[in-house]
Scaffold this active site. Sequence first.
Site, short mmCIF file in Angstrom:
data_model
loop_
_atom_site.label_atom_id
_atom_site.label_comp_id
_atom_site.label_asym_id
_atom_site.label_seq_id
_atom_site.Cartn_x
_atom_site.Cartn_y
_atom_site.Cartn_z
N TYR A 212 -30.16 24.24 3.15
CA TYR A 212 -29.13 23.11 1.93
C TYR A 212 -29.65 21.73 0.79
O TYR A 212 -29.00 21.34 0.60
CB TYR A 212 -27.25 22.82 2.31
CG TYR A 212 -26.76 24.58 2.28
CD1 TYR A 212 -27.76 25.81 2.84
CD2 TYR A 212 -24.98 23.96 2.04
CE1 TYR A 212 -26.27 26.33 2.63
CE2 TYR A 212 -24.88 25.06 1.73
CZ TYR A 212 -25.08 26.89 2.34
OH TYR A 212 -24.52 27.62 1.71
N LYS B 262 -31.76 32.63 14.04
CA LYS B 262 -32.14 33.67 13.53
C LYS B 262 -33.71 33.03 14.40
O LYS B 262 -34.72 33.12 13.45
CB LYS B 262 -32.00 33.78 12.53
CG LYS B 262 -33.21 34.92 11.99
CD LYS B 262 -32.19 36.05 12.55
CE LYS B 262 -33.14 37.16 12.16
NZ LYS B 262 -32.86 38.97 12.89
N ASP C 138 -27.27 37.18 12.35
CA ASP C 138 -26.74 38.66 12.01
C ASP C 138 -26.27 38.94 13.06
O ASP C 138 -24.97 40.12 13.12
CB ASP C 138 -28.25 39.59 11.82
CG ASP C 138 -29.84 39.32 12.85
OD1 ASP C 138 -29.42 38.63 13.98
OD2 ASP C 138 -30.11 40.08 12.67
N ASP D 34 -21.59 28.05 7.12
CA ASP D 34 -20.86 28.37 5.50
C ASP D 34 -20.66 30.30 5.41
O ASP D 34 -19.21 30.61 5.51
CB ASP D 34 -21.64 28.43 4.77
CG ASP D 34 -21.10 28.11 3.09
OD1 ASP D 34 -20.16 27.59 3.22
OD2 ASP D 34 -21.74 27.90 2.22
N ASP E 230 -16.99 32.42 6.43
CA ASP E 230 -15.91 33.40 5.19
C ASP E 230 -15.69 34.50 5.91
O ASP E 230 -15.04 35.43 5.22
CB ASP E 230 -16.67 33.36 4.07
CG ASP E 230 -16.90 32.21 2.93
OD1 ASP E 230 -16.90 30.75 3.10
OD2 ASP E 230 -16.59 32.51 1.23
#
Length: 325
Positions: free
Chosen positions: A120, A166, A198, A222, A226
């Site tokens: 970001y 990751k 993941d 983020d 969600d």
Amino acid sequence: MTEEIAIIPGDGIGREVVPAAVRVLDALDLGLSFVTGEAGDGTLAETGEALPDKTVSLVTNADATLFGAAGETAADVILPLRSAVGSFANVRPARAYPGVDALKPETDLVFIRENTEGVYTGIESELSAGVTTLTRVVTEDASRQIAQFGFEYADERGDRVTVAHKANVMRTTDGQFLEGVADVAEERGVEYDTALMDALAMHLVMHPDEYDVVICPNLAGDMLSDLAAGLVGGLGLLPSANIGHDNALFEPVHGTAPDIAGDGIANPAAAILSAALLLDHLGYDDAGSRVRTAVEKTLEKGPHTPDLGGNASTEDVSSAITDRL
Ligand code: ATP
């Protein structure tokens, strides 16, 4: 002392749910003062700027900010505002409530999302036609800082910590992230788990009850929050706090919801729960708990907005919450 709260409704349903949250704050009679600022797509259209300096000043001078959502201009609004309050940690609690038809009613966890770097940073470029790049920045300082905050947050609640990464693919950047976390954990003498982000996404869907506090790099936080919204009944329920050392900004996790904006049916719970986090942050713990209890009772007994299967308006729900305070 009168605390000053900057109110930035922004665009879309931000203009409906933030006023609802302000009504709740007002009803508590804590003597807070409110100053309202403009930002977002509408402000860009009107003034030529998505985030006027005046709004940034309101936020930096306030004791805390309640923000709604910004549409197309989100990256030009919320990223600078988070940085204006010096936010390094984005706290996103996701829990299922009695009375709400949740996919996984056992969900009760908190994402602690690194809030300053990762992907970001906005460092993108087009090398040549059809070839684009993005620079992912991960520093020792930010990794240590989010780990320190996350472990402290978990310690206070007696919670387990899982760290998402990751590092098997992003060896250098997430390697750095994990190293920062490991150093802090060693200094604090605490244990924690790590999980590939993941695999964690799948595991969160299947066994959300196995997680308490999840410390995440920026993008993973983020996305996973969600995902957790989907487990507990939707984005209308998730509040968040952007915490800095001297200032903080509170906002629902959801965006502008253009599909329902203007209809007066947005669920105000996420914005009102964000206001409760703001109260906690300012030290009004009792008031924060009262707001949470009123929201919980309303989620349990109704009325409900259409996202939760009801036909109540934003106003109906916020009035019910205010009445229950
Ligand atoms: P943006 O581009 O601003 O992020 P979006 O539609 O991509 O907008 P959200 O605003 O987060 O993302 O909305 C995703 C979905 O969740 C939409 O269908 C929206 O109606 C629903 N939603 C989000 N927030 C609420 C809310 N407070 N009440 C009811 N539904 C909501």
